[in-house]
Scaffold this motif. Structure first.
Motif, mmCIF file in Angstrom:
data_model
loop_
_atom_site.group_PDB
_atom_site.id
_atom_site.type_symbol
_atom_site.label_atom_id
_atom_site.label_comp_id
_atom_site.label_asym_id
_atom_site.label_seq_id
_atom_site.Cartn_x
_atom_site.Cartn_y
_atom_site.Cartn_z
ATOM 1 N N SER A 49 0.816 -1.215 0.000
ATOM 2 C CA SER A 49 0.000 0.000 0.000
ATOM 3 C C SER A 49 0.851 1.266 0.000
ATOM 4 N N GLU A 50 2.035 1.216 0.634
ATOM 5 C CA GLU A 50 2.901 2.396 0.670
ATOM 6 C C GLU A 50 3.365 2.784 -0.731
ATOM 7 N N ALA A 51 3.546 1.795 -1.603
ATOM 8 C CA ALA A 51 3.959 2.087 -2.979
ATOM 9 C C ALA A 51 2.838 2.814 -3.721
ATOM 10 N N TYR A 52 1.605 2.418 -3.435
ATOM 11 C CA TYR A 52 0.460 3.102 -4.065
ATOM 12 C C TYR A 52 0.407 4.552 -3.603
ATOM 13 N N GLU A 53 0.522 4.779 -2.302
ATOM 14 C CA GLU A 53 0.467 6.133 -1.767
ATOM 15 C C GLU A 53 1.631 6.971 -2.288
ATOM 16 N N SER A 54 2.810 6.358 -2.414
ATOM 17 C CA SER A 54 3.975 7.079 -2.932
ATOM 18 C C SER A 54 3.753 7.497 -4.381
ATOM 19 N N LEU A 55 3.149 6.594 -5.172
ATOM 20 C CA LEU A 55 2.853 6.925 -6.565
ATOM 21 C C LEU A 55 1.836 8.050 -6.647
ATOM 22 N N ARG A 56 0.772 7.937 -5.872
ATOM 23 C CA ARG A 56 -0.291 8.948 -5.889
ATOM 24 C C ARG A 56 0.220 10.309 -5.461
ATOM 25 N N ASP A 57 1.158 10.342 -4.520
ATOM 26 C CA ASP A 57 1.640 11.599 -3.959
ATOM 27 C C ASP A 57 2.906 12.123 -4.636
ATOM 28 N N THR A 58 3.342 11.468 -5.697
ATOM 29 C CA THR A 58 4.519 11.938 -6.437
ATOM 30 C C THR A 58 4.203 13.270 -7.103
ATOM 31 N N ARG A 59 5.090 14.248 -6.910
ATOM 32 C CA ARG A 59 4.859 15.589 -7.459
ATOM 33 C C ARG A 59 5.581 15.760 -8.793
ATOM 34 N N VAL A 60 4.862 16.296 -9.756
ATOM 35 C CA VAL A 60 5.441 16.610 -11.064
ATOM 36 C C VAL A 60 4.900 17.961 -11.509
ATOM 37 N N GLY A 61 5.643 18.650 -12.386
ATOM 38 C CA GLY A 61 5.176 19.927 -12.906
ATOM 39 C C GLY A 61 6.058 21.076 -12.487
ATOM 40 N N PRO A 62 5.997 22.193 -13.211
ATOM 41 C CA PRO A 62 6.845 23.358 -12.926
ATOM 42 C C PRO A 62 6.414 24.082 -11.647
ATOM 43 N N GLU A 63 7.322 24.168 -10.693
ATOM 44 C CA GLU A 63 7.017 24.843 -9.424
ATOM 45 C C GLU A 63 6.835 26.336 -9.633
ATOM 46 N N SER A 64 7.522 26.919 -10.621
ATOM 47 C CA SER A 64 7.444 28.361 -10.866
ATOM 48 C C SER A 64 6.039 28.798 -11.259
ATOM 49 N N LEU A 65 5.258 27.882 -11.850
ATOM 50 C CA LEU A 65 3.879 28.190 -12.237
ATOM 51 C C LEU A 65 2.870 27.665 -11.223
ATOM 52 N N HIS A 66 3.375 27.242 -10.050
ATOM 53 C CA HIS A 66 2.521 26.671 -9.011
ATOM 54 C C HIS A 66 1.814 25.409 -9.509
ATOM 55 N N LEU A 67 2.481 24.699 -10.399
ATOM 56 C CA LEU A 67 1.889 23.486 -10.968
ATOM 57 C C LEU A 67 2.693 22.242 -10.597
ATOM 58 N N ASP A 68 3.439 22.317 -9.471
ATOM 59 C CA ASP A 68 4.119 21.126 -8.970
ATOM 60 C C ASP A 68 3.110 20.336 -8.140
ATOM 61 N N LEU A 69 2.236 19.624 -8.827
ATOM 62 C CA LEU A 69 1.096 18.946 -8.211
ATOM 63 C C LEU A 69 1.366 17.448 -8.102
ATOM 64 N N THR A 70 0.689 16.807 -7.166
ATOM 65 C CA THR A 70 0.772 15.352 -7.070
ATOM 66 C C THR A 70 0.039 14.725 -8.248
ATOM 67 N N LEU A 71 0.368 13.467 -8.532
ATOM 68 C CA LEU A 71 -0.314 12.785 -9.625
ATOM 69 C C LEU A 71 -1.811 12.670 -9.349
ATOM 70 N N GLY A 72 -2.176 12.503 -8.085
ATOM 71 C CA GLY A 72 -3.593 12.456 -7.726
ATOM 72 C C GLY A 72 -4.286 13.769 -8.026
ATOM 73 N N THR A 73 -3.613 14.897 -7.747
ATOM 74 C CA THR A 73 -4.192 16.212 -8.024
ATOM 75 C C THR A 73 -4.254 16.474 -9.520
ATOM 76 N N TRP A 74 -3.227 16.052 -10.263
ATOM 77 C CA TRP A 74 -3.262 16.195 -11.710
ATOM 78 C C TRP A 74 -4.454 15.444 -12.300
ATOM 79 N N ALA A 75 -4.740 14.274 -11.733
ATOM 80 C CA ALA A 75 -5.880 13.495 -12.225
ATOM 81 C C ALA A 75 -7.194 14.215 -11.930
ATOM 82 N N ALA A 76 -7.304 14.785 -10.722
ATOM 83 C CA ALA A 76 -8.546 15.449 -10.328
ATOM 84 C C ALA A 76 -8.738 16.788 -11.025
ATOM 85 N N ASP A 77 -7.659 17.559 -11.156
ATOM 86 C CA ASP A 77 -7.773 18.902 -11.728
ATOM 87 C C ASP A 77 -7.590 18.910 -13.245
#
Length: 465
Positions: A49-77
């Motif tokens: 389960s920790e691997a699932y949570e780690s994947l879901r909470d992995t952050r990607v995206g440019p921080e300068s544009l405030h788009l360093d979001l988790t994969l879960g947030t990218w999916a939702a937004d």
């Protein structure tokens, strides 16, 4: 004596065939959604389960544009913005060129959608009154219907649900989604930054100008859509709203220079045809994968989650609220207008459909995360409540609709009656071959048709059976 308006009548043949094509895609998408949900639940409750949570909470995206979001947030937004873009296209298509451009036909699904939102919300509030701790923030969670999930259930139970009821379910869900995105924009925007919101109007206007000129070049439209999404996200309004706004700019019918409405599908239908597979086949299943992974913790964990009034309110809202709200709104429409239930259907069919609308998943999970904070303990309880409420509604609807399946088979035989050389079934035509839009029109052209059994067919049961 005038023919009374029929609730859940067939509608026009072109609309029926278009809806059938949409439902087939949504059914496939629903199956993929189920697969994504099951994988998430199994993985989240496994030793890994920790691997699932780690994947879901992995952050990607440019921080300068405030788009360093988790994969879960990218999916939702991000991915759900694609879903709501398709919803917006379908809604505009229905009210501009579909059967719902007639206010009399639009009244029922709109009223049912409102009833299916108000009653679940009231029941949730009643269950959570006096509990404090911000529990009432989740009042909108049980108000949404997941059409893909609902159609996947229909595919599993193999019901021959009549075309009119399937069309009503789809239209109800589309209106429901529009109400849900309005609720998200109005009630779940904690802080509003006006500058990026106003700036978002610029790429939105350019996008609208290009599509009104029937320009389809993806290398122009996609960057404008992305910029609009980024600015709406930056404004504090939930980014999925951008999808609906972009969809509303797309023209539904062809311009007069291109032949007008009779020259074929417009740009909205073209975009819908291209993007719906991406939405149903990728965006929604991936969102379900990241959103549904809740660690239940066995039977004791399930009981603990369901002891939270929020989870109880969600289950009550989805199971009882949707059934009461949609059935009650439909009854009120028939009671205070001249409308009557179509002669081939009975009220148990309406109740079964209302129960099926209690399958709330995609938007319900999204609102839960917005209401209580993604990854919070209460958000975990929300996921359990949504899953239990959805499964309960699906089970009850399946039992009722399956018990009516023999009746639906007989209706399907009548609907597939003799087809003329033009490929249009007889039930959609007058005796001189002219297409009609509704069963009411058929009866006006051919008074003896009402209740008539096609040659060589078996008559269906009476409406009150």
């Amino acid at each position: 004596m005038s023919t009374p308006t029929r609730l859940f009548s067939r509608g026009s043949y072109p609309e029926a065939t278009r809806i059938a094509a949409i439902l087939r895609k949504e059914t496939i998408g629903g199956a993929l959604l189920l697969v994504g949900t099951v994988i998430a639940l199994v993985w989240a409750n496994s030793p890994w389960s920790e691997a699932y949570e780690s994947l879901r909470d992995t952050r990607v995206g440019p921080e300068s544009l405030h788009l360093d979001l988790t994969l879960g947030t990218w999916a939702a937004d991000g991915l759900l913005a694609i879903f709501f873009f398709v919803v917006g296209l379908e809604l505009k298509r229905e009210f501009v060129a579909g059967d719902l451009r007639d206010p009399r036909r639009a009244a029922l699904p709109v009223a049912a959608a409102v009833g299916g939102m108000v009653v679940p919300a009231l029941l949730f509030v009643l269950v959570n009154l006096g509990t404090g701790d911000g529990a009432l923030r989740g009042w909108a969670i049980p108000t949404a219907t997941d059409i893909a999930f609902a159609l996947a259930v229909l595919a599993v139970i193999s019901t021959h649900l009549p075309t009119a009821l399937r069309t009503f379910l789809l239209t109800l869900a589309v209106v429901d989604d529009l109400l849900a995105i309005t609720v998200i924009a109005v009630f779940y925007t904690s802080s509003l930054a006006m500058t990026p919101l106003l700036l978002a109007l610029i790429p939105l206007a350019v996008f609208g100008f290009l599509v009104q000129k029937r320009i389809r070049s993806w290398w122009l439209l996609v960057p404008l859509a992305v910029i609009t999404w980024v600015l709406v996200h930056e404004s504090g309004v939930h980014a999925t709203v951008a999808g609906v706004l972009l969809a509303f700019t797309v023209p539904v019918v062809r311009s007069q220079a291109a032949g007008g409405p009779d020259a074929g599908p417009g740009l909205a239908e073209h975009f819908e045809h291209r993007i719906r597979p991406i939405s149903a086949g990728f965006a929604v299943p991936v969102f379900a994968f990241f959103a549904a992974g809740v660690t239940i913790g066995g039977l004791s964990g399930l009981v603990e989650s369901l002891s939270d009034p929020v989870a109880i309110g969600i289950v009550v809202g989805l199971v009882a609220g949707k059934t009461i709200g949609i059935t009650g709104a439909t009854w009120l429409v028939s009671r205070f207008t001249r409308a009557e239930l179509d002669e081939s259907l009975g009220w148990p069919d309406v109740i079964g459909l209302a129960m099926l609308a209690g399958i709330g998943f995609t938007v319900s999970l999204l609102i839960g995360a917005l209401a209580y904070g993604e990854g919070s303990l209460r958000d975990e309880h929300v996921k359990v409540g949504v899953l239990v409420g959805t499964l309960t509604a699906a089970l009850l609807a399946s039992i009722l609709l399956k018990s009516r399946d023999r009746r639906y088979r007989q209706i399907a035989v009548i609907e597939s009656a003799d087809v003329n050389a033009d490929g249009v079934p007889d039930v959609y035509q007058t005796e001189d071959g002219q297409q009609v839009h509704t069963v009411d029109d058929k009866a006006r052209h051919d008074p003896d048709w009402e209740g008539r059994t096609p040659p060589g067919r078996t008559a269906g049961p009476s409406a009150d059976s």
